[in-house]
Design a protein around this motif. Sequence first.
Motif, PDB file in Angstrom:
ATOM      1  N   THR A  82     -12.250  16.814  -1.791  1.00 42.95           N
ATOM      2  CA  THR A  82     -12.743  17.566  -2.944  1.00 42.95           C
ATOM      3  C   THR A  82     -13.225  18.941  -2.516  1.00 42.95           C
ATOM      4  O   THR A  82     -12.941  19.949  -3.170  1.00 42.95           O
ATOM      5  N   ALA A  83     -13.941  19.006  -1.394  1.00 44.18           N
ATOM      6  CA  ALA A  83     -14.422  20.292  -0.890  1.00 44.18           C
ATOM      7  C   ALA A  83     -13.244  21.186  -0.506  1.00 44.18           C
ATOM      8  O   ALA A  83     -13.252  22.399  -0.789  1.00 44.18           O
ATOM      9  N   ALA A  84     -12.220  20.611   0.110  1.00 42.49           N
ATOM     10  CA  ALA A  84     -11.044  21.400   0.491  1.00 42.49           C
ATOM     11  C   ALA A  84     -10.313  21.920  -0.742  1.00 42.49           C
ATOM     12  O   ALA A  84      -9.864  23.071  -0.781  1.00 42.49           O
ATOM     13  N   ILE A  85     -10.203  21.099  -1.775  1.00 44.84           N
ATOM     14  CA  ILE A  85      -9.538  21.517  -3.015  1.00 44.84           C
ATOM     15  C   ILE A  85     -10.327  22.645  -3.683  1.00 44.84           C
ATOM     16  O   ILE A  85      -9.754  23.622  -4.160  1.00 44.84           O
ATOM     17  N   LYS A  86     -11.659  22.529  -3.696  1.00 42.52           N
ATOM     18  CA  LYS A  86     -12.480  23.587  -4.298  1.00 42.52           C
ATOM     19  C   LYS A  86     -12.333  24.890  -3.523  1.00 42.52           C
ATOM     20  O   LYS A  86     -12.277  25.977  -4.114  1.00 42.52           O
ATOM     21  N   ALA A  87     -12.274  24.815  -2.186  1.00 42.82           N
ATOM     22  CA  ALA A  87     -12.099  26.022  -1.373  1.00 42.82           C
ATOM     23  C   ALA A  87     -10.738  26.664  -1.655  1.00 42.82           C
ATOM     24  O   ALA A  87     -10.640  27.893  -1.809  1.00 42.82           O
ATOM     25  N   LEU A  88      -9.710  25.859  -1.741  1.00 44.98           N
ATOM     26  CA  LEU A  88      -8.387  26.392  -2.049  1.00 44.98           C
ATOM     27  C   LEU A  88      -8.334  26.985  -3.451  1.00 44.98           C
ATOM     28  O   LEU A  88      -7.691  28.010  -3.679  1.00 44.98           O
ATOM     29  N   ASN A  89      -9.028  26.359  -4.389  1.00 44.53           N
ATOM     30  CA  ASN A  89      -9.080  26.884  -5.745  1.00 44.53           C
ATOM     31  C   ASN A  89      -9.780  28.244  -5.764  1.00 44.53           C
ATOM     32  O   ASN A  89      -9.357  29.155  -6.482  1.00 44.53           O
TER      33      ASN A  89
END
Length: 110
Positions: A85-92
Amino acid sequence: MKLILGLGLLLAAASAFAQVPPAPPRAAERSLGGYADQAPRGFEKEPKQVPYGIKAPPMAAPPMVPPGAAQPSNAEIADLLRKQTAAIKALNGQLGELEGRIGKLERGAR
């Protein structure tokens, strides 16, 4: 009236075309075995024919993890989910920055 008749004829032709059985295999496919012989074990070569009105039993899904392997605990899965989830938020966030830059370049080019 002609439009309705034409649409009815088109519907009848499409329905008849959908009922045509598939063509038999070509001679090369029969002699070389085709792709059906290359399927992995446990895979049916030909689907079973089911009479109209009778439902086929559902196929069992292959196991995701070998039976002897250790299953991850709920805590490990929750931790992995948090990291993803943290990685997805960073990519977003990075995607948002790139869209902003592109918009800025497009506005400046005009």
